[in-house]
Motif scaffolding. Sequence first.
Motif, PDB file in Angstrom:
ATOM      1  N   MET A   1       0.846  -1.175   0.000  1.00  0.00           N
ATOM      2  CA  MET A   1       0.000   0.000   0.000  1.00  0.00           C
ATOM      3  C   MET A   1       0.890   1.236   0.000  1.00  0.00           C
ATOM      4  O   MET A   1       1.799   1.358   0.804  1.00  0.00           O
ATOM      5  N   SER A   2       0.607   2.167  -0.879  1.00  0.00           N
ATOM      6  CA  SER A   2       1.430   3.364  -0.977  1.00  0.00           C
ATOM      7  C   SER A   2       0.943   4.430   0.000  1.00  0.00           C
ATOM      8  O   SER A   2      -0.194   4.407   0.463  1.00  0.00           O
ATOM      9  N   MET A   3       1.818   5.345   0.279  1.00  0.00           N
ATOM     10  CA  MET A   3       1.480   6.451   1.183  1.00  0.00           C
ATOM     11  C   MET A   3       0.528   7.413   0.467  1.00  0.00           C
ATOM     12  O   MET A   3       0.656   7.631  -0.731  1.00  0.00           O
ATOM     13  N   PRO A   4      -0.425   7.980   1.206  1.00  0.00           N
ATOM     14  CA  PRO A   4      -1.331   8.945   0.568  1.00  0.00           C
ATOM     15  C   PRO A   4      -0.554  10.186   0.159  1.00  0.00           C
ATOM     16  O   PRO A   4       0.425  10.568   0.802  1.00  0.00           O
ATOM     17  N   GLU A   5      -0.987  10.785  -0.914  1.00  0.00           N
ATOM     18  CA  GLU A   5      -0.341  11.993  -1.394  1.00  0.00           C
ATOM     19  C   GLU A   5      -0.984  13.200  -0.721  1.00  0.00           C
ATOM     20  O   GLU A   5      -2.191  13.408  -0.822  1.00  0.00           O
ATOM     21  N   ILE A   6      -0.177  13.956  -0.034  1.00  0.00           N
ATOM     22  CA  ILE A   6      -0.676  15.132   0.675  1.00  0.00           C
ATOM     23  C   ILE A   6      -0.326  16.363  -0.166  1.00  0.00           C
ATOM     24  O   ILE A   6       0.853  16.624  -0.441  1.00  0.00           O
ATOM     25  N   PRO A   7      -1.340  17.108  -0.586  1.00  0.00           N
ATOM     26  CA  PRO A   7      -1.072  18.265  -1.439  1.00  0.00           C
ATOM     27  C   PRO A   7      -0.359  19.380  -0.674  1.00  0.00           C
ATOM     28  O   PRO A   7      -0.498  19.505   0.542  1.00  0.00           O
ATOM     29  N   GLU A   8       0.398  20.157  -1.397  1.00  0.00           N
ATOM     30  CA  GLU A   8       1.060  21.334  -0.819  1.00  0.00           C
ATOM     31  C   GLU A   8      -0.023  22.339  -0.443  1.00  0.00           C
ATOM     32  O   GLU A   8      -0.938  22.608  -1.216  1.00  0.00           O
ATOM     33  N   ARG A   9       0.080  22.889   0.753  1.00  0.00           N
ATOM     34  CA  ARG A   9      -0.895  23.876   1.232  1.00  0.00           C
ATOM     35  C   ARG A   9      -0.156  25.017   1.903  1.00  0.00           C
ATOM     36  O   ARG A   9       0.832  24.805   2.596  1.00  0.00           O
ATOM     37  N   THR A  10      -0.709  26.208   1.727  1.00  0.00           N
ATOM     38  CA  THR A  10      -0.196  27.334   2.505  1.00  0.00           C
ATOM     39  C   THR A  10      -0.791  27.214   3.901  1.00  0.00           C
ATOM     40  O   THR A  10      -1.739  26.456   4.131  1.00  0.00           O
ATOM     41  N   GLN A  11      -0.251  27.984   4.811  1.00  0.00           N
ATOM     42  CA  GLN A  11      -0.776  27.960   6.175  1.00  0.00           C
ATOM     43  C   GLN A  11      -2.225  28.443   6.189  1.00  0.00           C
ATOM     44  O   GLN A  11      -3.077  27.885   6.881  1.00  0.00           O
ATOM     45  N   GLU A  12      -2.514  29.460   5.386  1.00  0.00           N
ATOM     46  CA  GLU A  12      -3.882  29.998   5.307  1.00  0.00           C
ATOM     47  C   GLU A  12      -4.849  28.936   4.769  1.00  0.00           C
ATOM     48  O   GLU A  12      -5.955  28.773   5.294  1.00  0.00           O
ATOM     49  N   GLU A  13      -4.432  28.193   3.738  1.00  0.00           N
ATOM     50  CA  GLU A  13      -5.276  27.130   3.184  1.00  0.00           C
ATOM     51  C   GLU A  13      -5.497  26.021   4.209  1.00  0.00           C
ATOM     52  O   GLU A  13      -6.603  25.479   4.322  1.00  0.00           O
ATOM     53  N   SER A  14      -4.468  25.707   4.966  1.00  0.00           N
ATOM     54  CA  SER A  14      -4.589  24.675   6.002  1.00  0.00           C
ATOM     55  C   SER A  14      -5.572  25.106   7.080  1.00  0.00           C
ATOM     56  O   SER A  14      -6.396  24.299   7.539  1.00  0.00           O
ATOM     57  N   LEU A  15      -5.511  26.357   7.476  1.00  0.00           N
ATOM     58  CA  LEU A  15      -6.454  26.859   8.484  1.00  0.00           C
ATOM     59  C   LEU A  15      -7.878  26.838   7.948  1.00  0.00           C
ATOM     60  O   LEU A  15      -8.814  26.495   8.676  1.00  0.00           O
ATOM     61  N   THR A  16      -8.037  27.186   6.684  1.00  0.00           N
ATOM     62  CA  THR A  16      -9.362  27.142   6.059  1.00  0.00           C
ATOM     63  C   THR A  16      -9.884  25.710   6.039  1.00  0.00           C
ATOM     64  O   THR A  16     -11.052  25.461   6.341  1.00  0.00           O
ATOM     65  N   ASP A  17      -9.017  24.759   5.701  1.00  0.00           N
ATOM     66  CA  ASP A  17      -9.410  23.345   5.710  1.00  0.00           C
ATOM     67  C   ASP A  17      -9.846  22.906   7.108  1.00  0.00           C
ATOM     68  O   ASP A  17     -10.830  22.167   7.264  1.00  0.00           O
ATOM     69  N   LEU A  18      -9.120  23.357   8.128  1.00  0.00           N
ATOM     70  CA  LEU A  18      -9.492  23.014   9.502  1.00  0.00           C
ATOM     71  C   LEU A  18     -10.851  23.598   9.874  1.00  0.00           C
ATOM     72  O   LEU A  18     -11.678  22.932  10.498  1.00  0.00           O
ATOM     73  N   LEU A  19     -11.089  24.853   9.477  1.00  0.00           N
ATOM     74  CA  LEU A  19     -12.393  25.470   9.757  1.00  0.00           C
ATOM     75  C   LEU A  19     -13.515  24.719   9.042  1.00  0.00           C
ATOM     76  O   LEU A  19     -14.593  24.507   9.610  1.00  0.00           O
ATOM     77  N   GLU A  20     -13.264  24.312   7.807  1.00  0.00           N
ATOM     78  CA  GLU A  20     -14.270  23.539   7.072  1.00  0.00           C
ATOM     79  C   GLU A  20     -14.540  22.204   7.757  1.00  0.00           C
ATOM     80  O   GLU A  20     -15.689  21.762   7.834  1.00  0.00           O
ATOM     81  N   SER A  21     -13.485  21.566   8.256  1.00  0.00           N
ATOM     82  CA  SER A  21     -13.683  20.283   8.930  1.00  0.00           C
ATOM     83  C   SER A  21     -14.496  20.459  10.207  1.00  0.00           C
ATOM     84  O   SER A  21     -15.344  19.618  10.534  1.00  0.00           O
ATOM     85  N   ILE A  22     -14.278  21.558  10.919  1.00  0.00           N
ATOM     86  CA  ILE A  22     -15.067  21.845  12.122  1.00  0.00           C
ATOM     87  C   ILE A  22     -16.535  22.025  11.742  1.00  0.00           C
ATOM     88  O   ILE A  22     -17.426  21.479  12.385  1.00  0.00           O
TER      89      ILE A  22
END
Length: 94
Positions: A1-22
């Motif tokens: 099984m291969s490792m999942p590919e994690i896309p490059e994200r800026t810190q702002e994009e990562s925070l937005t993703d966290l807010l969306e997950s919440i």
Amino acid sequence: MSMPEIPERTQEESLTDLLESIALEETALAHFVNAEAEKIQAVAKMMEEGTMDPTEVLEFQRSVSKIMRTPIKKEMLLQFKLEDVLETKREIEG
């Protein structure tokens, strides 16, 4: 099984993703609580009709209390997560 590919994200994009997950988790919790509320309404109707005795009602109440502990705990964790994300966002913005 291969490792999942994690896309490059800026810190702002990562925070937005966290807010969306919440927000998505909050929506899921709302659906869960709504389902419990519908069960409670059905039991209340059964009580009015006299098709449920007091012992059954008490057992149901205990069951609901036990079940509702999980979303309450989850809600507390989401609050901590939100506070951390907002704090980090304020730090980035200066």
